[in-house]
Design an enzyme around this catalytic site. Structure first.
Site, short mmCIF file in Angstrom:
data_model
loop_
_atom_site.label_atom_id
_atom_site.label_comp_id
_atom_site.label_asym_id
_atom_site.label_seq_id
_atom_site.Cartn_x
_atom_site.Cartn_y
_atom_site.Cartn_z
N TYR A 143 6.46 41.02 -2.45
CA TYR A 143 6.91 41.32 -1.09
C TYR A 143 6.12 42.49 -0.51
O TYR A 143 5.57 42.39 0.59
CB TYR A 143 8.40 41.64 -1.14
CG TYR A 143 9.04 41.94 0.20
CD1 TYR A 143 9.35 40.90 1.09
CD2 TYR A 143 9.36 43.25 0.58
CE1 TYR A 143 9.96 41.17 2.31
CE2 TYR A 143 9.96 43.52 1.80
CZ TYR A 143 10.26 42.48 2.66
OH TYR A 143 10.86 42.75 3.87
N GLU A 145 3.21 43.97 -1.45
CA GLU A 145 1.79 43.69 -1.25
C GLU A 145 1.60 42.55 -0.25
O GLU A 145 0.61 42.51 0.47
CB GLU A 145 1.10 43.37 -2.58
CG GLU A 145 1.09 44.53 -3.56
CD GLU A 145 0.20 45.71 -3.11
OE1 GLU A 145 -0.41 45.65 -2.03
OE2 GLU A 145 0.14 46.70 -3.86
N GLY A 146 2.56 41.61 -0.24
CA GLY A 146 2.51 40.52 0.74
C GLY A 146 2.52 41.08 2.16
O GLY A 146 1.74 40.66 3.02
N ASN A 172 15.56 49.62 6.38
CA ASN A 172 16.79 48.87 6.05
C ASN A 172 17.71 48.67 7.26
O ASN A 172 18.20 49.64 7.83
CB ASN A 172 17.59 49.59 4.96
CG ASN A 172 16.81 49.70 3.67
OD1 ASN A 172 15.76 50.34 3.62
ND2 ASN A 172 17.30 49.06 2.62
N SER A 187 25.78 44.53 2.61
CA SER A 187 26.62 43.33 2.51
C SER A 187 27.28 43.27 1.13
O SER A 187 28.47 42.94 1.03
CB SER A 187 25.81 42.07 2.80
OG SER A 187 24.56 42.12 2.15
N PHE A 189 28.25 45.75 -0.86
CA PHE A 189 29.37 46.70 -0.96
C PHE A 189 30.57 46.23 -0.13
O PHE A 189 31.71 46.28 -0.58
CB PHE A 189 28.94 48.09 -0.49
CG PHE A 189 28.06 48.84 -1.48
CD1 PHE A 189 27.72 48.28 -2.70
CD2 PHE A 189 27.58 50.12 -1.18
CE1 PHE A 189 26.90 48.96 -3.61
CE2 PHE A 189 26.77 50.81 -2.08
CZ PHE A 189 26.42 50.23 -3.29
N ASP A 269 12.66 50.48 -8.07
CA ASP A 269 13.55 50.74 -6.93
C ASP A 269 13.15 52.08 -6.30
O ASP A 269 13.18 53.12 -6.97
CB ASP A 269 14.99 50.81 -7.46
CG ASP A 269 16.03 50.60 -6.38
OD1 ASP A 269 16.64 49.53 -6.37
OD2 ASP A 269 16.23 51.53 -5.58
#
Ligand code: NAD
Ligand code: UDP
Length: 314
Positions: A143, A145-146, A172, A187, A189, A269
């Site tokens: 994702y 590098e995409g 975000n 979503s 949580f 992360d």
């Protein structure tokens, strides 16, 4: 204006469809329904300004349009990691095909890029000039590098073919129409809390994110498309929260008795995320208006209604 919205049946795309349709423009919504749903745009089906096309952007398509809003790409880590090779193909081939279309018909092209361009940033908060710290071989790379090669393609089409490009780095974003099983933190949580389940914080919850409400984001996207700026330009809410703070905010709004439990932190992360939005303020006269507390209340009500509807149909 004849608009093509790729990924138009997804979370952000469907809100953009609403805004453009409400403004009286023509909209072609193109989607392969990997993470999008027809239901997100069903209220426009049958409207003379609206067309819905099932198509995968990894294949070329010929259409006559003035503007291309290129959003097609799964955005949630669990979805983009489900088939990472397909994610990389969607990012590269999808953007290549849509830029090719923009070039052929002389359309203006907006790329929904991402704060993932910055990877796990060593500079905080992140200005557009920061080049990022991205792992090329990790589970998020398909994702991250995409999207990086997608940005590169945009600027090469601009340099080689004078294609009018707009590159937007989205931080975000949350709100109604995220999927209940989307996997993203807001979503997850809310749905956990509404179901009376424990809230799952990954790692110790000290990692931070900055959450933008969807209406603010779409306003920024439209302003960028209508402006003379090519970008890249950050669009996000600079309010920064730890994931534990977010868990507490959601828990306290829904059921203060719920437990917050920890699970292992996914690999790579990012530890922190906060946009610098000086460029958006200066050039687009844009800044977010909806505070996290307010946006969470609207989103909680949306999911409450969704879950009620699902359980009534069971
Ligand atoms: P989403 O998953 O809800 O929407 C993506 C849409 O693209 C879905 O409707 C999906 O079915 C469609 N799609 C995926 N692959 C496709 C393909 N090969 N061909 C045609 N359609 C395809 O995600 P979203 O949150 O609405 O994100 C929209 C865009 O914004 C994405 O490009 C994403 O990378 C970007 N973005 C979103 C966020 C966010 O926080 N929501 C943050 C940064 C960037
Ligand atoms: N996260 C979490 N619990 C969840 C889902 C996500 O603690 O149930 C964390 C995740 O590890 C990350 C943050 O919340 O640190 C944001 O995750 P998300 O998938 O929403 O977006 P991204 O990591 O792409 O910013």
């Amino acid at each position: 204006m004849r608009n093509l919205i790729t990924g138009g049946a997804g979370f952000l795309g469907s809100h953009l469809v609403d805004r453009l349709m409400q403004a009286g423009e023509e909209v072609i919504c193109l989607d392969n329904y990997f993470t999008g749903r027809k239901a997100n745009v069903s209220n426009w089906i049958g409207h003379s300004n609206f067309e819905l096309i099932r198509h995968d952007v990894t294949e070329p398509i010929k259409l006559e349009v003035d503007r291309i809003w290129h959003l097609a790409c799964p955005a949630s880590p669990i979805h983009y990691q489900f088939n990472p090779i397909k994610t990389a193909k969607t990012s590269f081939l999808g953007t290549y095909n849509m830029l090719g279309l923009a070039r052929r018909v002389g359309a203006r092209f907006l790329l929904a890029s991402t704060s993932e361009i910055y990877g796990d940033p060593e500079i905080h908060p992140q200005p557009e000039s920061y080049r990022g710290c991205v792992n090329t071989i990790g589970i998020r790379s398909c994702y991250d590098e995409g999207k990086r090669i997608a940005e590169t393609l945009c600027f090469d089409y601009q340099r080689m073919h004078d294609t009018e490009i707009r590159v937007m780095r989205i931080f975000n974003t949350y709100g109604p129409r995220m999927l209940p099983d989307d996997g993203r933190v807001v979503s997850n949580f809310i749905v956990q809390a509404l179901r009376g389940e424990s809230i799952t914080v990954y790692g110790d919850g000290s990692q931070t994110r900055s959450f933008c409400y969807v209406d603010d984001l779409i306003e920024g996207m439209i302003r960028l498309m209508n402006s003379n700026e090519t970008g890249p330009i950050n669009i996000g809410n600079p309010g920064e929260f730890t994931i534990r703070q977010l868990a507490e905010l959601v828990r306290d709004r829904i059921n203060p008795d719920l437990k917050i439990i920890t699970k292992s932190l996914p690999k790579d992360d990012p530890l922190q995320r906060q946009p610098l939005i000086n460029l958006a303020k200066q050039h687009l006269h844009w800044e977010p208006k909806i505070a996290l507390s307010q946006g969470l209340d609207i989103t909680i009500e949306y999911f409450r209604e969704q879950l009620r509807h699902t359980s009534a149909n069971d």
